[in-house]
Design a protein around this motif. Sequence first.
Motif, mmCIF file in Angstrom:
data_model
loop_
_atom_site.group_PDB
_atom_site.id
_atom_site.type_symbol
_atom_site.label_atom_id
_atom_site.label_comp_id
_atom_site.label_asym_id
_atom_site.label_seq_id
_atom_site.Cartn_x
_atom_site.Cartn_y
_atom_site.Cartn_z
ATOM 1 N N LYS A 1 0.813 -1.222 0.000
ATOM 2 C CA LYS A 1 0.000 0.000 0.000
ATOM 3 C C LYS A 1 0.844 1.268 0.000
ATOM 4 O O LYS A 1 0.358 2.336 -0.381
ATOM 5 N N ALA A 2 2.101 1.169 0.389
ATOM 6 C CA ALA A 2 2.980 2.332 0.403
ATOM 7 C C ALA A 2 3.607 2.608 -0.966
ATOM 8 O O ALA A 2 4.225 3.661 -1.161
ATOM 9 N N MET A 3 3.423 1.700 -1.897
ATOM 10 C CA MET A 3 3.960 1.906 -3.242
ATOM 11 C C MET A 3 3.203 3.043 -3.918
ATOM 12 O O MET A 3 1.981 3.146 -3.791
ATOM 13 N N ASP A 4 3.938 3.883 -4.642
ATOM 14 C CA ASP A 4 3.309 5.017 -5.326
ATOM 15 C C ASP A 4 2.212 4.570 -6.291
ATOM 16 O O ASP A 4 1.167 5.210 -6.395
ATOM 17 N N GLU A 5 2.436 3.476 -6.996
ATOM 18 C CA GLU A 5 1.482 3.012 -7.999
ATOM 19 C C GLU A 5 0.210 2.439 -7.378
ATOM 20 O O GLU A 5 -0.808 2.321 -8.054
ATOM 21 N N TYR A 6 0.252 2.082 -6.114
ATOM 22 C CA TYR A 6 -0.896 1.466 -5.464
ATOM 23 C C TYR A 6 -2.106 2.404 -5.495
ATOM 24 O O TYR A 6 -3.236 1.962 -5.757
#
Length: 182
Positions: A46-51
């Motif tokens: 969830k911390a990924m930018d693309e999420y």
Amino acid sequence: MEKTILTALVKGAVKWFLPFCLFLFLPLTASAQFHFGYLSYERSLKAMDEYAKVQESIEQLRQQYADETKRAEEEFNKKYEEFLEGMSTFAPAIYSKRQSELQELMEKNIAFKQEAARLLNDAEAEAQKPLRERLSTEITRIAKERGYAFVLNTDGNTCPYIDSDTGENIELVIINRLNATR
């Protein structure tokens, strides 16, 4: 007598051989100390930018299905009201036909809701698949770089205690690398 000699030999071998083996293999087991990493897989995902982009597209799809479900419910409600208004004046064949139409429409609406839920789950899984693959690849890369024996997923409170001398929280390392290497 043979039994006592044999017993004495076995006892002597055990008395000297076992301590020798322990002495010989103890350094090997002591050096076999391993290190591992741990993280929350879901928090890292969830911390990924693309999420956020993936969730936004899924939310748009969810809204489309919700709008269609609402339209179908309104259509059903309108036909049901018409049925109730004319119910007393319908001939038996018309009454039966309209009742069947309402039943069929209700079943189609229920089937659509179920299919929409399944399609949403599938779409979300498919949209997250590249993110999960990227996360798993980065976990493997960092684990190999740092010489970890394994990496634990701490989601679901599965690890109530982790020794910080042998385990390292790599969640921030993972998140920073993933968001820096887009």
